[in-house]
Write a protein that holds these residues in place. Structure first.
Motif, PDB file in Angstrom:
ATOM      1  N   GLU A 406       0.823  -1.211   0.000  1.00  0.00           N
ATOM      2  CA  GLU A 406       0.000   0.000   0.000  1.00  0.00           C
ATOM      3  C   GLU A 406       0.855   1.258   0.000  1.00  0.00           C
ATOM      4  O   GLU A 406       0.554   2.226  -0.707  1.00  0.00           O
ATOM      5  N   LEU A 407       1.939   1.249   0.769  1.00  0.00           N
ATOM      6  CA  LEU A 407       2.802   2.424   0.841  1.00  0.00           C
ATOM      7  C   LEU A 407       3.519   2.657  -0.485  1.00  0.00           C
ATOM      8  O   LEU A 407       3.670   3.801  -0.924  1.00  0.00           O
ATOM      9  N   ALA A 408       3.954   1.586  -1.128  1.00  0.00           N
ATOM     10  CA  ALA A 408       4.594   1.737  -2.437  1.00  0.00           C
ATOM     11  C   ALA A 408       3.601   2.262  -3.460  1.00  0.00           C
ATOM     12  O   ALA A 408       3.918   3.139  -4.275  1.00  0.00           O
ATOM     13  N   ALA A 409       2.369   1.763  -3.413  1.00  0.00           N
ATOM     14  CA  ALA A 409       1.346   2.215  -4.356  1.00  0.00           C
ATOM     15  C   ALA A 409       0.995   3.678  -4.132  1.00  0.00           C
ATOM     16  O   ALA A 409       0.735   4.424  -5.079  1.00  0.00           O
ATOM     17  N   LEU A 410       1.010   4.104  -2.887  1.00  0.00           N
ATOM     18  CA  LEU A 410       0.695   5.494  -2.565  1.00  0.00           C
ATOM     19  C   LEU A 410       1.616   6.457  -3.299  1.00  0.00           C
ATOM     20  O   LEU A 410       1.199   7.498  -3.795  1.00  0.00           O
ATOM     21  N   VAL A 411       2.885   6.098  -3.411  1.00  0.00           N
ATOM     22  CA  VAL A 411       3.885   6.977  -4.014  1.00  0.00           C
ATOM     23  C   VAL A 411       4.046   6.736  -5.511  1.00  0.00           C
ATOM     24  O   VAL A 411       4.131   7.674  -6.298  1.00  0.00           O
ATOM     25  N   LEU A 412       4.095   5.476  -5.916  1.00  0.00           N
ATOM     26  CA  LEU A 412       4.506   5.152  -7.281  1.00  0.00           C
ATOM     27  C   LEU A 412       3.361   4.987  -8.269  1.00  0.00           C
ATOM     28  O   LEU A 412       3.505   5.336  -9.450  1.00  0.00           O
ATOM     29  N   LYS A 413       2.239   4.448  -7.839  1.00  0.00           N
ATOM     30  CA  LYS A 413       1.150   4.180  -8.779  1.00  0.00           C
ATOM     31  C   LYS A 413       0.650   5.437  -9.476  1.00  0.00           C
ATOM     32  O   LYS A 413       0.425   5.428 -10.694  1.00  0.00           O
ATOM     33  N   PRO A 414       0.481   6.565  -8.773  1.00  0.00           N
ATOM     34  CA  PRO A 414       0.018   7.771  -9.464  1.00  0.00           C
ATOM     35  C   PRO A 414       0.991   8.278 -10.519  1.00  0.00           C
ATOM     36  O   PRO A 414       0.610   9.043 -11.393  1.00  0.00           O
ATOM     37  N   LEU A 415       2.247   7.854 -10.434  1.00  0.00           N
ATOM     38  CA  LEU A 415       3.248   8.284 -11.409  1.00  0.00           C
ATOM     39  C   LEU A 415       3.344   7.337 -12.600  1.00  0.00           C
ATOM     40  O   LEU A 415       4.159   7.534 -13.487  1.00  0.00           O
ATOM     41  N   GLY A 416       2.517   6.302 -12.600  1.00  0.00           N
ATOM     42  CA  GLY A 416       2.577   5.336 -13.685  1.00  0.00           C
ATOM     43  C   GLY A 416       3.776   4.428 -13.600  1.00  0.00           C
ATOM     44  O   GLY A 416       4.194   3.835 -14.591  1.00  0.00           O
ATOM     45  N   LEU A 417       4.369   4.308 -12.408  1.00  0.00           N
ATOM     46  CA  LEU A 417       5.543   3.470 -12.199  1.00  0.00           C
ATOM     47  C   LEU A 417       5.150   2.220 -11.423  1.00  0.00           C
ATOM     48  O   LEU A 417       4.206   2.251 -10.625  1.00  0.00           O
ATOM     49  N   PRO A 418       5.843   1.109 -11.622  1.00  0.00           N
ATOM     50  CA  PRO A 418       5.499  -0.126 -10.917  1.00  0.00           C
ATOM     51  C   PRO A 418       5.601   0.041  -9.405  1.00  0.00           C
ATOM     52  O   PRO A 418       6.631   0.476  -8.889  1.00  0.00           O
ATOM     53  N   ALA A 419       4.520  -0.293  -8.714  1.00  0.00           N
ATOM     54  CA  ALA A 419       4.466  -0.132  -7.260  1.00  0.00           C
ATOM     55  C   ALA A 419       4.869  -1.444  -6.592  1.00  0.00           C
ATOM     56  O   ALA A 419       4.039  -2.193  -6.079  1.00  0.00           O
ATOM     57  N   VAL A 420       6.163  -1.718  -6.607  1.00  0.00           N
ATOM     58  CA  VAL A 420       6.695  -2.971  -6.073  1.00  0.00           C
ATOM     59  C   VAL A 420       7.534  -2.663  -4.837  1.00  0.00           C
ATOM     60  O   VAL A 420       8.509  -1.914  -4.933  1.00  0.00           O
TER      61      VAL A 420
END
Length: 752
Positions: A406-420
């Motif tokens: 969830e924390l990775a998605a919070l930062v990376l998903k909105p940027l279109g980057l893999p949230a891993v």
């Protein structure tokens, strides 16, 4: 130096964990078909193009934070600009590929290999016979020897920031001919490929005076595709031009200008045609993508969510919302002439601002946003020196409470980057030493987290008394924030001197209602929602389900109704976060972590401190319980990561020497694994030892890796082979402007 973006080699050279005997460490496979290193999570995005498609000539203007104080990368105040210049004008025996692995650089070396192992390790370098310094002298053993003597640590007259590896060298001598350099080590050194990159001429390394002072302001002798031509400190520019003695592929650009531009002024500098390439934050990338045709094609906004895809508060420029606009019109056309004049003046200023914004947006259409992930990760650090976090069980409980996905998605998903989420402390996916060892600690499990806390003696207290609001609830007033307005309720800023004035960030009320942030808003301002960036500003999505509940929403099942207590003390941890502009993402991630910890009964006090004192006065001095900051990863973790995880030891003056282990958690076993890895010349065995060390670092839970930092770069659309490089060392001679009608190849990030 940024609290969240530290230079890889300089910091790691100059910058532990309790043995978790009860925790099983997973068996690690050897490299080969089952190599756990895998591939990089995101590919580089540099608009690749064949050299034949590039114009011959042109000047590329590249934004940097400042003109470097020194051109000597081995000095303490070397920065990113120092490294960038050295990469363009000096030899490097090895450079990193797109997976972050060292590759021999054929411009300087024909070969390099270990030719003897016993009784001593000997490495034989065979140099490219065309390799010469800009003064015409051949690159040779004298340059290698001068650099070794300067960095060996034996002569204190040399003011060096790092000497790792060089102190293991016994002697350097000429080989069978002038093109051979024979390096004999006194102790085996696995990371020998890290040495002599960059390599300085003997004119710089030969004496303490030339090392300490001579290379700070100028490099008279160089040996790269570019040469250092001019340094203009008054205007903030460093100019590099083609090296006429360069023997490799000639540089496509005639000049490369590094121009100092503050981070918050980069979109303006791009729009005003002052720079062609600039590292940017997510709010700036949003503006560029809104202006660009990228938002209407299959690149850019594709795969985006949240404000980046939807436009965000700046989609229509700096105008007023409809309600405020209507009120403005009413005042301007009312009967109060004084108020009308004031409002008309304000409206005129807004019109000017809109006109300026519109002009900038038009100019920004010439730029594209290139996206990848940096070779660095953001972590949650837990200070284990004293207090509740000195208990390994409490640290492990915190780790088990976190939803890292969830924390990775919070930062990376909105940027279109893999949230891993990041699975290693010592390497990132794609790098040779990488393996996901997070299983040594375990994933999110609130039930197990509560059990660990209970085992550590922390018991559930009674529910809060009716009629009393918990600290951090709506009834509490915050201190003034950095913009001079009321800050978040439940968060107080510290003054520049670092004095603490913090209050509980959030808690459960007597009716079980979850209270979060300021009036239940997950972000400080509307700008926060649009500005979550590279551990600077980054886009925040609309919020994950259940993460930020409106007032009146029942608490999740199992949520703590009262604080955990032990011996009459409440389990409350001080969570230190930076307060300055460009650090919104850390604060947003910090608040989300506070929510997760509250669910297992751990209270947090969020203290926002000035950026200037964040690392120096708080992280380095151990004045925190929890903190968020980033570490770069290296192709040579046995050397570079050891100071970060070494067991703290008492110093001669009675203080604790922690090197760069700011969590103060360490073990003899981890130190021994590092020592074995650095002295092993079998690369497969070295990787295995590094992975074992990482598994034990996970088990001790002194720091919890969260996500790889995003890398956002604005580049002129007709520029090729430059942008978000990811792991790879930039190839300066291949950068250039496209010929008319030529097109770049698709970069990995653009195909997502």
């Amino acid at each position: 130096m940024s609290h969240d973006g530290l230079g890889v080699r300089a910091v790691m050279r100059s910058v532990a964990f309790l043995t978790a005997g009860a925790l099983a460490v997973p068996l690690l496979s050897a490299c080969g078909e089952d190599d756990p290193a895998g591939k990089p999570v995101a590919g580089q995005d540099i608009a690749p193009a064949d050299r034949s498609l590039l114009k011959d000539g042109g000047t590329l203007r590249w934004a940097v934070d400042a003109v470097p104080e020194t051109f000597n990368t081995f000095q303490a105040d070397a920065d990113q600009a120092t490294t960038r210049i050295a990469g363009a004008v000096l030899p490097s025996m090895y450079r990193l590929d797109s997976s972050g692995r060292p590759q021999l650089n054929p411009d300087y070396l024909e070969s390099a290999k270990v030719v003897e192992r016993e009784p001593r390790q000997v490495v034989l370098y065979k140099l490219n016979q065309q390799a010469v310094w800009s003064d015409g002298r051949e690159i040779g053993a004298a340059d290698f020897a001068a650099q070794w003597r300067a960095l060996s640590g034996k002569d204190s007259a040399y003011w060096t920031a790092r000497n790792a590896g060089y102190e293991r060298i016994a002697k350097i001598e000429r080989g069978a001919n002038d093109l051979e350099v024979r390096v004999t080590f006194s102790r085996a050194y696995a990371d020998w490929k890290s040495l002599f990159s960059p390599l300085y001429p003997k004119q710089v390394m030969g004496t303490p005076d030339s090392f300490n002072d001579g290379a700070r302001k100028r490099l008279k002798v160089t040996a790269g595709p570019f040469a250092l031509k001019e340094i203009d400190r008054e205007d903030g520019e460093v100019t590099l031009t083609r090296n006429p003695r360069w023997w490799g592929r000639p540089a496509k650009l005639s000049a490369l200008v590094l121009r100092a531009v503050p981070r918050d002024e980069r979109t303006k500098a791009l729009a005003e045609n002052k720079v062609d390439v600039a590292e940017i934050d997510a709010a700036q990338s949003q503006r560029i993508m809104l202006a660009s045709d990228d938002t209407r094609g299959d690149r850019g906004a594709k795969g985006m969510s949240g404000p980046l895809a939807q436009g965000g508060p700046y989609a229509h420029g700096p105008g007023l919302p409809p309600a405020k606009s209507l009120r403005s019109w009413a005042i301007a056309h009312g009967s109060d002439e004084k108020a009308a004049d004031k409002e008309n003046s304000a409206r005129e200023k807004r019109r000017d601002a809109i006109a300026e914004y519109t002009a900038e947006q038009s100019a920004l259409r010439d730029f594209a946003v290139r996206r990848s992930l940096e070779p660095a990760f953001t972590q949650l650090a837990l200070n284990g020196s004293d207090g509740p976090l000195s208990d390994e069980r409490v640290r492990r409980a915190i780790a088990r409470a976190l939803d890292r996905e969830e924390l990775a998605a919070l930062v990376l998903k909105p940027l279109g980057l893999p949230a891993v989420p990041v699975g290693s402390h010592l390497a990132l996916a794609g790098q040779a030493a990488y393996a996901d060892n997070s299983g040594a600690l375990g994933g999110k499990d609130p039930k197990e987290a509560r059990a660990l806390l209970a085992d550590a003696g922390w018991e559930q207290g009674p529910p809060l008394k009716e009629g009393k609001k918990a600290a951090g609830s709506e009834g509490e007033k915050g201190e003034k924030g950095e913009k001079g307005e009321k800050g978040e309720k439940g968060e107080k800023s510290e003054d520049k001197g670092g004095s603490s004035a913090s209050s509980r960030s959030r808690s459960s009320e007597d009716d079980g209602t979850y209270i979060v942030g300021d009036d239940n808003k997950p972000y400080e301002t509307d700008e926060d929602r649009a500005n979550l960036a590279q551990d600077g500003k980054q886009f925040a999505p609309g919020g994950a389900p259940g993460a930020y509940a409106p007032q009146g929403t029942p608490a999740p099942a199992g949520a703590a109704r009262g604080p955990l207590t032990k011996n009459g003390k409440t389990l409350t941890l001080r969570f230190v976060l930076p307060s300055g502009p460009g650090t919104e993402s850390l604060r947003t991630v910090g608040r989300r972590i506070a929510v997760m910890l509250d669910r297992i009964g751990i209270r947090t006090e969020i203290s926002k401190v000035a950026d200037a004192s964040y690392f120096k006065d708080h992280i380095a001095n151990g004045q925190y319980d929890l903190a968020l900051y980033s570490w770069p990863t290296s192709a040579y973790p046995a050397t570079d990561a050891r100071p970060i995880y070494a067991k703290p030891v008492p110093a001669a003056d009675g203080s604790l020497s922690v090197e760069q282990n700011y969590t103060r958690v360490g073990t003899d076993q981890v130190d021994q694994l590092f020592d074995e890895a650095i002295a092993t010349l079998d690369e497969s065995k070295t990787r295995s030892l590094i992975r074992k060390a990482d598994a034990r670092i996970w088990a001790a839970a002194g720091s919890i890796p969260l996500y790889q930092r995003p890398q956002l770069v604005a580049a002129r659309k007709n520029l090729a082979n430059v942008g978000a490089f990811g792991f790879q060392t930039p190839v300066y001679e291949d950068m250039g402007f496209l010929k008319k009608g030529a097109k770049t190849s698709a970069s990995p990030a653009s195909r997502e």
